[in-house]
Design a protein around this motif. Structure first.
Motif, short mmCIF file in Angstrom:
data_model
loop_
_atom_site.label_atom_id
_atom_site.label_comp_id
_atom_site.label_asym_id
_atom_site.label_seq_id
_atom_site.Cartn_x
_atom_site.Cartn_y
_atom_site.Cartn_z
N GLN A 135 53.28 -25.31 23.18
CA GLN A 135 52.84 -24.82 21.87
C GLN A 135 53.75 -23.70 21.39
N ASN A 150 55.71 -23.87 18.07
CA ASN A 150 55.54 -22.83 17.05
C ASN A 150 56.89 -22.39 16.48
N ARG A 181 57.70 -25.05 14.09
CA ARG A 181 56.67 -25.19 13.05
C ARG A 181 56.85 -24.11 11.99
N ASN A 182 57.22 -22.92 12.45
CA ASN A 182 57.43 -21.81 11.51
C ASN A 182 58.90 -21.43 11.55
#
Lengths: 285, 304
Positions: free
Chosen positions: B18, B22, B25-26
């Motif tokens: 994750q 992340n 994702r960002n």
């Protein structure tokens, strides 16, 4: 005077949970005599001014469907936040599923919360993920193995009528659809209690009614205790459930105190509750 | 027990995954964070390189400052050797060289054209046996001089008070200035990087809240962000180190080739000597701030 809460048998005993689920005597409406939520003289004061909740007394039995209504600022949202332990009471005793929320240790809160399903007015979905991921998110947290998670998620999405849109981004969904996904997320871990804070607040009347019907089905078919906070009088009147009305932080009406409950033995135990504890999902069942 | 371990391993890999997810994702936030850490640590690295070189040059200059001691007539070489041992034991002394009068004359003769010293029948430097003392700490020269002047076999002590004072003053100034500049840079870096990490995590407030409502433990919520912060810290400290490495080598090369007359005066430290300190400082700063920043910022959002 309220009787002392008798739900202590839930705490830390997942096996008891299953036993309670399968063996509890319930009436026609699916309500047992087991108290799952108990508030005694509970107050919550944010500032020095009038308390948001003032000496509230309340008991909710397993399988009940309860509306908490009232004007804006009447304290209904504060009440539900106290039940989910987002807020701590300034005064009084709160007992939910045998957890004494005044004395619960920080490390025990996740275990307690796994017994609850929570739905919000603004859905609170993860906007960068699709429908499936939003629901699976709740299962990942309790570490359900992949294959089982997929089955659970698709089952619950099917129940809320969103199975065919499981790949969609949540931003591509309508308000009603988003609330269905939020409901699926709240239910996928098969909670004891569903807490919904203004679940229809952002929806039109027709969609709101569909969502409420869905929530009622959860209560009826799964025996999940449901608490809905709403100021939508039309829905409350139409649903004909127990109503707790709040005004200026005080409970001014509680149907449970004025109506005789019908207890007959009729309980659908076909629903398979997951055995979830603080360390994760027990997949050896 | 086995199941418990399996679950822990699965949680570790899930949260680590994750953390990596992340990052992508960002991506905007990731790039902003890496850029902030890179900029801060690059600036820090540059200042550090300049300051450590200044200090190195100063120390070199100090190493050339010496005190020379001449002796009374009739003093034996044995006495001088005994004094030499005594001086060498002193804290502020780096090294002591004993030069006899004959050696001094030979050295002198070598500096002049052949045959220049042929006319001298005797050593004109007779009686100039001496000890040349190099200091490790120029600021302590007065103490050494005062000690030497009180030794009864010593005839004369030659030293430059002005040079020693100027060097030790400049050195002190440089030390304080470097400490202040580095401290300011560190504070600015910590503040900027922490702010970037905090802003990134604040964007995930909803996600953290949802996780808490669903019953995630603090570890489960925090771990992906901590991994993310850690990875950003590692990347953010590696990029400026690579940049500094090339720029430093290039700068030394350019200065050495274009200003060759300075090479005798300015002896730059090899890049490896600079990086001996710079690598651990940068990595600890980058990783520490990435890790600590995300750890504390997430904690703020855990009270749901």
């Amino acid at each position: 005077m309220f009787p002392a809460p008798r739900a202590h048998s839930y705490r830390n005993h997942e096996q008891n949970r299953l036993t309670l689920r399968c063996g509890m005597e319930k009436n026609m409406a699916g309500i047992s005599d087991e108290i799952v939520i108990s508030l005694r003289n509970v107050s919550k004061q944010y500032t020095r001014e009038a308390p948001a909740v003032n000496h509230a007394n309340l008991e909710v039995r397993e399988g009940e469907f309860v509306f908490i209504t009232g004007e804006t600022g009447s304290g209904k949202s504060t009440l539900i936040k106290l039940i989910m332990h987002e807020l701590q009471a300034t005064e009084g005793e709160i007992n939910v599923l045998g957890y004494d929320l005044n004395r619960i240790r920080h490390g025990k809160i996740p275990k307690f919360r796994r017994n609850l399903g929570i739905v919000f007015q603004d859905f609170r979905l993860l906007r960068d993920r699709n429908v499936y991921e939003n629901v699976a998110f709740a299962q990942r947290i309790i570490q359900v193995p992949g294959d089982r998670m997929k089955r659970n998620v698709l089952e619950i999405l099917d129940m809320v009528g969103m199975a065919d849109k499981y790949k969609r981004k949540v931003t591509q969904l309508s308000g009603g659809e988003q609330q269905r996904v939020a409901l699926a997320r709240a239910l996928v871990n098969k909670p004891f209690i569903l807490l919904a804070d203004e679940p229809t607040g952002n929806l039109d009347a027709e969609t709101a009614w569909e969502i409420m019907q869905l929530i009622e089905r959860v209560n009826r078919d799964f025996g999940t205790t449901v608490i809905v906070v709403t100021h939508d009088k039309a829905i409350v009147d139409r649903m004909q459930k127990r109503v707790i009305e709040m005004k200026q932080g005080e409970i001014v009406r509680d149907d449970a105190l004025t109506q005789e409950q019908d207890y007959s033995y009729d309980y659908d135990d076909s629903y398979d509750y997951q055995d979830v504890d603080a360390d994760g999902y027990d997949y050896e069942d | 027990m086995r199941m418990d371990m399996t679950m822990k391993i699965r949680t570790f890999f899930y949260t680590f995954g994750q953390g990596i997810r992340n990052l992508f994702r960002n991506l905007g936030y990731t790039l902003a964070s890496v850029a902030t850490i890179t900029a801060c640590l690059f600036l820090f690295g540059m200042f550090f390189s300049v300051l450590i070189n200044f200090r190195h040059i100063m120390l070199q200059a100090e190493e050339n400052v010496s005190v020379t001691v001449f002796f009374n007539e009739g003093v034996t070489e044995e006495d001088i050797q005994l004094l030499k041992i005594g001086i060498e034991e002193r804290e502020e002394v780096a090294s002591v060289t004993f030069t006899t009068a004959d050696e001094a004359w030979e050295d002198f003769a070598q500096r002049f054209p052949e045959g220049f010293t042929e006319g001298f029948l005797e050593n004109p430097l007779e009686g100039s046996d001496n000890l040349e003392i190099f200091l490790s700490d120029v600021s302590k020269q007065p103490e050494l001089v005062s000690f030497l002047k009180n030794v009864d076999i010593v005839r004369e002590v030659n030293y430059s008070e002005i040079t020693a004072n100027a060097l030790s003053g400049a050195n002190r100034l440089l030390t304080y200035a470097s400490m202040i500049i580095i401290a300011i840079l560190l504070i600015v870096s910590v503040f900027l990087i922490n702010n970037t990490v905090a802003t990134g995590i604040a964007n995930h407030r909803d996600e953290i809240e949802i996780m808490k409502y669903v019953g995630a433990t603090d570890f489960f919520v925090r771990a992906p962000y901590v991994f993310e912060g850690l990875l950003i810290g590692i990347i953010g400290s590696m990029v400026p180190l690579v940049l500094t490495y090339y720029i430093y080598n290039m700068a030394v090369e350019v200065i050495s080739s274009r200003y060759s007359m300075l090479t005798g005066i300015l002896q730059f430290l090899p890049v490896n000597d600079v990086f001996y300190y710079l690598v651990p400082i940068s990595v600890i700063l980058g990783v520490g701030i990435g890790f600590g920043g995300s750890m504390f910022t997430v904690k703020r959002h855990l009270k749901v």
